[in-house]
Scaffold this active site. Structure first.
Site, PDB file in Angstrom:
ATOM      1  N   ASP A 177       0.811  -1.224   0.000  1.00 54.25           N
ATOM      2  CA  ASP A 177       0.000   0.000   0.000  1.00 54.25           C
ATOM      3  C   ASP A 177       0.841   1.269   0.000  1.00 54.25           C
ATOM      4  O   ASP A 177       0.455   2.291   0.561  1.00 54.25           O
ATOM      5  CB  ASP A 177      -0.976   0.015   1.199  1.00 54.25           C
ATOM      6  CG  ASP A 177      -1.841  -1.223   1.202  1.00 54.25           C
ATOM      7  OD1 ASP A 177      -2.400  -1.540   0.140  1.00 54.25           O
ATOM      8  OD2 ASP A 177      -1.922  -1.893   2.244  1.00 54.25           O
ATOM      9  N   GLN A 201       1.781  -6.258  -2.946  1.00 53.37           N
ATOM     10  CA  GLN A 201       2.166  -6.290  -1.524  1.00 53.37           C
ATOM     11  C   GLN A 201       3.489  -5.524  -1.328  1.00 53.37           C
ATOM     12  O   GLN A 201       3.771  -4.622  -2.087  1.00 53.37           O
ATOM     13  CB  GLN A 201       2.273  -7.735  -1.004  1.00 53.37           C
ATOM     14  CG  GLN A 201       0.920  -8.449  -0.885  1.00 53.37           C
ATOM     15  CD  GLN A 201       0.409  -9.002  -2.197  1.00 53.37           C
ATOM     16  OE1 GLN A 201       1.126  -9.618  -2.946  1.00 53.37           O
ATOM     17  NE2 GLN A 201      -0.863  -8.795  -2.469  1.00 53.37           N
ATOM     18  N   LYS A 247       2.058   1.844  -5.285  1.00 56.68           N
ATOM     19  CA  LYS A 247       2.697   1.271  -6.476  1.00 56.68           C
ATOM     20  C   LYS A 247       1.867   1.473  -7.735  1.00 56.68           C
ATOM     21  O   LYS A 247       2.398   1.708  -8.812  1.00 56.68           O
ATOM     22  CB  LYS A 247       2.925  -0.239  -6.299  1.00 56.68           C
ATOM     23  CG  LYS A 247       3.945  -0.595  -5.258  1.00 56.68           C
ATOM     24  CD  LYS A 247       4.040  -2.101  -5.090  1.00 56.68           C
ATOM     25  CE  LYS A 247       2.791  -2.738  -4.527  1.00 56.68           C
ATOM     26  NZ  LYS A 247       2.442  -2.374  -3.151  1.00 56.68           N
ATOM     27  N   GLY A 262      -4.419  -4.547  -3.874  1.00 55.42           N
ATOM     28  CA  GLY A 262      -5.381  -3.503  -4.182  1.00 55.42           C
ATOM     29  C   GLY A 262      -4.619  -2.308  -4.700  1.00 55.42           C
ATOM     30  O   GLY A 262      -3.887  -1.663  -3.961  1.00 55.42           O
ATOM     31  N   HIS A 263      -4.716  -2.054  -5.984  1.00 52.62           N
ATOM     32  CA  HIS A 263      -3.969  -0.958  -6.578  1.00 52.62           C
ATOM     33  C   HIS A 263      -4.934   0.131  -7.028  1.00 52.62           C
ATOM     34  O   HIS A 263      -5.830  -0.129  -7.823  1.00 52.62           O
ATOM     35  CB  HIS A 263      -3.144  -1.459  -7.769  1.00 52.62           C
ATOM     36  CG  HIS A 263      -2.028  -2.388  -7.359  1.00 52.62           C
ATOM     37  ND1 HIS A 263      -1.302  -3.119  -8.244  1.00 52.62           N
ATOM     38  CD2 HIS A 263      -1.525  -2.668  -6.128  1.00 52.62           C
ATOM     39  CE1 HIS A 263      -0.392  -3.823  -7.581  1.00 52.62           C
ATOM     40  NE2 HIS A 263      -0.516  -3.569  -6.302  1.00 52.62           N
TER      41      HIS A 263
HETATM   42  P1  IMP Z   1      -2.843 -12.858   2.389  1.00 57.52           P
HETATM   43  O1  IMP Z   1      -1.949 -12.297   1.334  1.00 57.52           O
HETATM   44  O2  IMP Z   1      -4.309 -12.656   2.096  1.00 57.52           O
HETATM   45  O3  IMP Z   1      -2.521 -14.273   2.727  1.00 57.52           O
HETATM   46  O4  IMP Z   1      -2.591 -12.014   3.730  1.00 57.52           O
HETATM   47  C1  IMP Z   1      -1.355 -12.100   4.445  1.00 57.52           C
HETATM   48  C2  IMP Z   1      -0.984 -10.753   5.037  1.00 57.52           C
HETATM   49  O5  IMP Z   1      -0.599  -9.870   3.996  1.00 57.52           O
HETATM   50  C3  IMP Z   1      -2.106 -10.026   5.769  1.00 57.52           C
HETATM   51  O6  IMP Z   1      -1.553  -9.300   6.843  1.00 57.52           O
HETATM   52  C4  IMP Z   1      -2.656  -9.063   4.738  1.00 57.52           C
HETATM   53  O7  IMP Z   1      -3.292  -7.958   5.309  1.00 57.52           O
HETATM   54  C5  IMP Z   1      -1.385  -8.683   4.028  1.00 57.52           C
HETATM   55  N1  IMP Z   1      -1.602  -8.272   2.636  1.00 57.52           N
HETATM   56  C6  IMP Z   1      -1.888  -9.061   1.577  1.00 57.52           C
HETATM   57  N2  IMP Z   1      -1.980  -8.337   0.459  1.00 57.52           N
HETATM   58  C7  IMP Z   1      -1.743  -7.061   0.786  1.00 57.52           C
HETATM   59  C8  IMP Z   1      -1.656  -5.846   0.033  1.00 57.52           C
HETATM   60  O8  IMP Z   1      -1.812  -5.812  -1.186  1.00 57.52           O
HETATM   61  N3  IMP Z   1      -1.376  -4.725   0.743  1.00 57.52           N
HETATM   62  C9  IMP Z   1      -1.149  -4.755   2.082  1.00 57.52           C
HETATM   63  N4  IMP Z   1      -1.206  -5.859   2.817  1.00 57.52           N
HETATM   64  C10 IMP Z   1      -1.493  -7.015   2.179  1.00 57.52           C
HETATM   65 MG    MG Z   2      -2.927  -1.971  -1.764  1.00 57.85          MG
END
Ligand code: IMP
Ligand code: MG
Length: 459
Positions: A15, A229, A18, A42-43
């Site tokens: 977040d 991520q 990007k 989430g972009h």
């Molecule tokens: P998962 O990717 O759904 O397995 O989540 C694992 C961890 O990564 C959690 O703490 C999510 O909140 C975090 N996470 C996954 N994708 C994102 C992202 O795009 N931005 C920020 N945090 C993320």
């Molecule tokens: Mg995001």
């Protein structure tokens, strides 16, 4: 002729903004590739008056650029179909000339989301997005997963799905029994019917993205590898187990997209001007109380994917120096600097005291130490909050003055970040739009950009 391979990576916990950076760089690129993750991302991309929120699709689709979803991704066809529908409604055409999906990418099925629910205790602690990401990567590692090639061929899907679903159901039931959770178990017939229809729709996008990327680079084109991520959510080098199940690091672009490391010519790190984290896990510079509330509000820090309020904290130079080691950034983009307007003083973490009493600037390798650190900060004077129109004026002046257009205290903060982290900052964002960016040495016009980045690149 060798093209440019530009990787864009989140330097913190995701977040960082990007989407916006990729969107800007995409203007002078030919191909945009997503190399890891899935619908957990989430972009947000702002184009004029319009805001697009993408989860699965590479940010290039908004510009009509060739956009590839690479082998390192896990793809939920339901989510993809929804996202395509939304973009089509917004008047954005996406056809197989625009979008391609590597047949090696793994498929996310409803079973993967049920599995996350079945393990309620661990998924809650980590705070996963509930999109089935972890379980899908588990299947990939266990060599039991279905891939896009299996999905794109309806006959193959019908042949493979029943045995796969039966095996998954047994595991979901066992996990649910152990945890006491009550996930819904996907029905065999309904899943097959729904996925067969999705297969019909999405099969035309199937391709060998890795081969195509290599051919494009060989033909001298520019390819952007769009990270999802962030660095500290990396499965190996993040704050394990509070991580995602893929490799967001710049190196992840190689194994995720199927290119050799020598194809990467630039590595851009996206750094938010403060820190945020969504989900569980250690966060040494986390803020609480009034300052946190103000920062969340000013930065609109709510998740694009889950709507959750993000945790916020001061910038952490120890983390960012480590991020620089892990990713080898050739340049950085500082985002959301405007959000810090009105906060004073501004703190940046510069060292930690460990439980054994020693003090270090190195971000500890052992996650458990991170909960027991004393964080030492350097304090910088804050700068005033400006209205968006005033920041746009600063950015306009920046076209000739570069960072010198920033208010002095803001400029000092930017300078300190470069000094403390070793990341050479190429741009600073002072608002969500494309006209709210200041480039280190003035404007970034076509042609000028290439020359500019060459000076920062590895060679
Ligand atoms: P998962 O990717 O759904 O397995 O989540 C694992 C961890 O990564 C959690 O703490 C999510 O909140 C975090 N996470 C996954 N994708 C994102 C992202 O795009 N931005 C920020 N945090 C993320
Ligand atoms: Mg995001």
């Amino acid at each position: 002729m060798k093209g440019n391979g530009i990787v864009v990576v989140g330097a913190q916990f995701g977040d960082e903004g990007k989407g916006k950076i990729v969107d800007m760089l995409a203007e002078s690129a030919d191909v945009i590739v997503r190399y890891a993750g899935g619908g957990n991302a989430g972009h947000t991309i702002v184009v004029g008056e319009r805001t697009f929120k993408l989860h699965l699709l590479p940010s290039g689709v908004v510009r009509g650029k060739r956009s590839l979803m690479a082998a390192g991704m896990v793809i939920d066809p339901r989510l993809l179909a929804q996202e395509l529908d939304e973009l089509m409604r917004a008047g954005i055409t996406i056809d197989p000339l625009i979008l391609g999906i590597d047949v090696r990418a793994h498929l996310i099925l409803p079973h993967h989301q049920s599995m996350e629910l079945a393990r309620s205790a661990s998924t809650k602690a980590i705070g996963t997005t509930g999109k089935g990401i972890g379980p899908a990567y588990e299947d990939a590692a266990a060599r039991s997963g279905l891939r896009f090639a299996d999905f794109a061929d309806k006959t193959r899907l019908a042949a493979k799905l029943p045995a796969y679903a039966a095996a998954k159901k047994r595991v979901i039931e066992a996990e649910a029994m152990a945890s006491g959770a009550t996930p819904s178990i996907p029905g065999d017939e309904s899943v097959l019917e729904e996925y067969a229809a999705l297969s019909q729709r999405l099969a035309p996008y199937a391709c060998d993205a890795s081969a195509e990327i290599n051919e494009s680079l060989g033909a001298g084109r520019t390819v952007i590898f769009e990270g999802a991520q962030g660095t500290f959510l990396d499965k190996s080098f993040g704050t394990y187990p509070f991580v995602t199940s893929s490799h967001p690091l710049s190196g992840g672009a190689c194994v995720g997209a199927g290119v050799g490391p020598s194809s990467l010519t630039e590595v851009h790190g996206v750094v938010k001007a403060y820190s945020t984290r969504v989900g569980g896990g250690p966060f040494p510079t986390e803020l609480a109380g009034d300052v946190a509330d103000r920062l969340v509000e000013a930065g609109k820090e709510f998740g694009t994917t889950t709507g959750r309020r993000r945790r916020v904290g001061w910038l952490d130079a120890c983390m960012l120096s480590r991020s620089q080691q892990l990713n080898g950034f050739t340049c950085g983009h500082l985002t959301k600097l405007d959000v810090l307007g009105g906060f004073s003083p501004l703190l940046i973490a510069t060292s930690y005291t460990l439980p054994d009493g020693s003090t270090t600037t190195l971000f500890p390798a052992d996650t458990e130490l991170l909960d027991h650190l004393i964080v030492h900060y350097t304090e910088l004077p804050g700068f005033d909050a400006l209205a968006p129109s005033q920041w746009r004026e600063v950015a306009r002046l920046g076209a000739s003055l570069g960072f010198a257009a920033l208010p002095p205290a803001a400029r000092a903060y930017v300078h300190a970040i470069g000094e403390l982290t070793g990341i050479p900052l190429a741009s600073v964002s002072v608002g969500p739009g494309r006209d709210e960016v200041i480039w280190a040495n003035g404007s970034r016009e076509e042609g000028h950009a290439d020359a500019f980045f060459k000076t920062l690149s590895l060679e």
